[in-house]
Design a protein around this motif. Structure first.
Motif, mmCIF file in Angstrom:
data_model
loop_
_atom_site.group_PDB
_atom_site.id
_atom_site.type_symbol
_atom_site.label_atom_id
_atom_site.label_comp_id
_atom_site.label_asym_id
_atom_site.label_seq_id
_atom_site.Cartn_x
_atom_site.Cartn_y
_atom_site.Cartn_z
ATOM 1 N N GLY A 8 2.521 -2.870 -13.634
ATOM 2 C CA GLY A 8 3.231 -2.691 -13.552
ATOM 3 C C GLY A 8 4.006 -2.786 -11.870
ATOM 4 N N GLY A 9 2.894 -3.703 -11.614
ATOM 5 C CA GLY A 9 3.405 -5.129 -10.088
ATOM 6 C C GLY A 9 4.587 -5.252 -10.821
ATOM 7 N N GLY A 10 4.657 -6.376 -9.721
ATOM 8 C CA GLY A 10 5.946 -7.316 -9.751
ATOM 9 C C GLY A 10 6.759 -7.983 -8.279
ATOM 10 N N LEU A 20 3.275 1.677 -10.391
ATOM 11 C CA LEU A 20 2.238 1.242 -11.469
ATOM 12 C C LEU A 20 1.572 2.395 -12.123
ATOM 13 N N SER A 21 0.434 1.732 -13.519
ATOM 14 C CA SER A 21 0.436 2.234 -14.184
ATOM 15 C C SER A 21 -1.295 1.927 -14.096
ATOM 16 N N CYS A 22 -2.378 2.556 -14.662
ATOM 17 C CA CYS A 22 -4.128 2.354 -14.315
ATOM 18 C C CYS A 22 -4.619 3.450 -15.327
ATOM 19 N N ALA A 23 -4.790 1.932 -16.808
ATOM 20 C CA ALA A 23 -5.339 2.791 -18.022
ATOM 21 C C ALA A 23 -6.966 2.846 -17.259
ATOM 22 N N ALA A 24 -7.307 3.955 -18.094
ATOM 23 C CA ALA A 24 -8.414 4.405 -18.002
ATOM 24 C C ALA A 24 -9.568 4.320 -19.419
ATOM 25 N N SER A 25 -10.703 3.684 -19.568
ATOM 26 C CA SER A 25 -11.301 4.625 -20.756
ATOM 27 C C SER A 25 -12.099 4.883 -20.758
ATOM 28 N N ASP A 112 -16.558 4.576 -7.311
ATOM 29 C CA ASP A 112 -17.920 3.821 -7.994
ATOM 30 C C ASP A 112 -17.038 2.460 -9.190
ATOM 31 N N TYR A 113 -15.389 3.075 -9.353
ATOM 32 C CA TYR A 113 -15.212 1.575 -9.954
ATOM 33 C C TYR A 113 -13.844 1.398 -10.154
ATOM 34 N N TRP A 114 -13.427 -0.239 -10.040
ATOM 35 C CA TRP A 114 -12.314 -0.164 -9.520
ATOM 36 C C TRP A 114 -11.881 -1.910 -10.672
ATOM 37 N N GLY A 115 -10.192 -1.251 -10.441
ATOM 38 C CA GLY A 115 -9.483 -2.097 -11.653
ATOM 39 C C GLY A 115 -9.753 -4.005 -10.810
ATOM 40 N N GLN A 116 -8.618 -3.985 -11.579
ATOM 41 C CA GLN A 116 -8.596 -5.632 -10.575
ATOM 42 C C GLN A 116 -7.427 -5.722 -10.237
ATOM 43 N N GLY A 117 -6.339 -4.929 -10.004
ATOM 44 C CA GLY A 117 -5.411 -5.043 -9.014
ATOM 45 C C GLY A 117 -4.037 -5.574 -9.792
ATOM 46 N N THR A 118 -3.721 -5.459 -8.816
ATOM 47 C CA THR A 118 -1.479 -5.933 -9.929
ATOM 48 C C THR A 118 -0.708 -6.221 -8.454
#
Length: 124
Positions: A8-10, A20-25, A112-118
């Motif tokens: 969702g970044g831009g 922004l959205s953050c999808a988690a497994s 504990d867990y992080w996304g890669q960023g946008t």
């Protein structure tokens, strides 16, 4: 183990909006507190906002209060960051983070867990 993927970044003009959205497994997303952080070039990572496992406790950095809104949809394993009235100083890479706890956390080293960023870029 939780994997997080932001989107969702831009590029947006000052005064504009982005979501922004953050999808988690993982099947236990609903038991995780989630946070949003950002890091601008040459600056340290900073807390933007956090939300507890059911969304009952939400906290924001003073710099974004009244402009940004965090929400989550546990059925979709997704957390959102609605950003309105964007300013050039909001330009940064935005990260979502997760911690296996019910309560909201406001500091990065608690997660504990992080996304890669946008990337979010706000032009003046």
């Amino acid at each position: 183990q939780v994997q997080l993927v932001e989107s969702g970044g831009g590029l947006v003009q000052a005064g504009g909006s982005l979501r922004l959205s953050c999808a988690a497994s993982g099947r236990t997303f609903s038991s995780y507190a989630m946070g949003w952080f950002r890091q601008a070039p040459g600056k340290e990572r900073e807390f933007v906002g956090g939300i507890s496992w059911r969304g009952g406790d939400i906290r924001y950095a003073d710099s974004v209060k009244g402009r940004f809104t965090i929400s989550r949809d546990n059925a979709k394993n997704t957390v959102y960051l609605q950003m309105n009235s964007l300013k050039p100083e909001d330009t940064a890479v935005y990260f979502c983070a997760a911690k296996n706890t019910f309560l909201t956390r406001t500091t990065g080293n608690e997660y504990d867990y992080w996304g890669q960023g946008t990337q979010v870029t706000v032009s003046s």
